[in-house]
Design an enzyme around this catalytic site. Structure first.
Site, PDB file in Angstrom:
ATOM      1  N   SER A   1      -4.551  -7.646   2.920  1.00 39.67           N
ATOM      2  CA  SER A   1      -5.822  -6.946   2.889  1.00 39.67           C
ATOM      3  C   SER A   1      -5.842  -5.771   3.877  1.00 39.67           C
ATOM      4  CB  SER A   1      -6.967  -7.941   3.149  1.00 39.67           C
ATOM      5  OG  SER A   1      -8.186  -7.423   2.692  1.00 39.67           O
TER       6      SER A   1
ATOM      7  N   ASP B   1      -7.186 -10.107  -3.408  1.00 43.04           N
ATOM      8  CA  ASP B   1      -6.914 -10.294  -1.977  1.00 43.04           C
ATOM      9  C   ASP B   1      -6.099 -11.557  -1.716  1.00 43.04           C
ATOM     10  OD1 ASP B   1      -7.373 -10.981   0.874  1.00 43.04           O
ATOM     11  OD2 ASP B   1      -8.824  -9.341   0.805  1.00 43.04           O
TER      12      ASP B   1
END
Length: 255
Positions: free
Chosen positions: A46, A158
């Protein structure tokens, strides 16, 4: 999409997810470099993937900070009809294509792994080759907030869904590993709006295995002062950078 490395690296650095708090990664990396700790291989998720891929491309922490610090959330995200997510990260994709010469992760000067979640298969994947822009977008696409990214007819999001501080791809490949977490949790008195609520829920979910991660690395860095900053508030980039820098600068590191 994973290359096999034959040699053992001296130092691996792992950069965890945490939204806008990712600016702290750059401060930490600057302080580590000043202390003589420069990564031979990087793993990120991320926000850690975004910071990490720029560093892996050969840029310095200050340079990366100056490149991206004036971007607010809506500069890199585009609001659209929410079929799979409230926003897309088209602006981030444009920045990656413009600022990084490599188009494939395997072309980076410093070997780099990005953690992504394969939503179709229900598992985490650690990618070190493949389309750089799409992989980093996928790694940064917090579910519901951002649309997943399609690759090879699969949807990816993610990596924090399964592994927010991706140490696993570096285990056995490095003599020493430093992990940086930017997701310390503190009590929130007020939660307002869908974006903040979704971001908070995701932040809480990704901390479930943090104690296990601490046992797997040689140094675990987590500046507690970051907890007062919302993971979607990108207006405090300089402060976040300084928090990471000062925290790491004041650490005594013996590796």
């Amino acid at each position: 999409m994973q290359r096999i490395y034959r040699k053992k690296f001296n130092l691996g650095i792992v950069l965890g997810g945490g939204g806008a708090r990712g600016f702290a990664h750059l401060g930490v990396l600057k302080a580590l470099e000043e202390k003589g700790f420069v990564p031979d291989i990087i793993s990120g998720n991320s926000a850690g993937s975004i910071a990490g891929v720029f560093i892996a491309s050969g840029k310095k922490p200050d340079e990366v900070h100056n490149l991206i610090k004036n971007h607010r959330l809506l500069d890199i995200a585009k609001i659209h009809w929410p079929r799979l997510g409230l926003m897309s990260l088209e602006g981030l994709q444009e920045d990656l294509q413009k600022q990084i010469k490599a188009s494939d992760l395997k072309e980076l000067p410093i070997p780099f792994y990005a953690a992504v979640s394969n939503l179709n298969e229900g598992k985490v994947e650690y990618l070190n080759e493949g389309p750089l822009d799409k992989i980093i977008l996928a790694s940064a696409s917090i579910p519901v907030l951002f649309s997943p990214v399609e690759m090879n007819k699969m949807l990816y999001a993610d990596g924090g869904i399964f592994d927010n501080v991706p140490v696993k791809p570096l285990i056995g490949k490095c003599k020493k590993i430093i992990a940086v977490s930017i997701s310390p949790v503190q009590r929130e008195e007020k939660l307002e709006g869908l974006l903040q609520l979704a971001g908070r829920a995701f932040q809480l979910s990704v901390n479930r295995n943090i104690h296990e991660i601490k046992e797997q690395v040689d140094l675990f860095i987590e500046p507690e002062a970051l907890s007062k900053y919302d993971i979607l508030d990108s207006e405090h980039s300089d402060e976040l950078f300084e928090i990471g820098y000062e925290y790491c600068k004041n650490l005594t590191i013996n590796l």
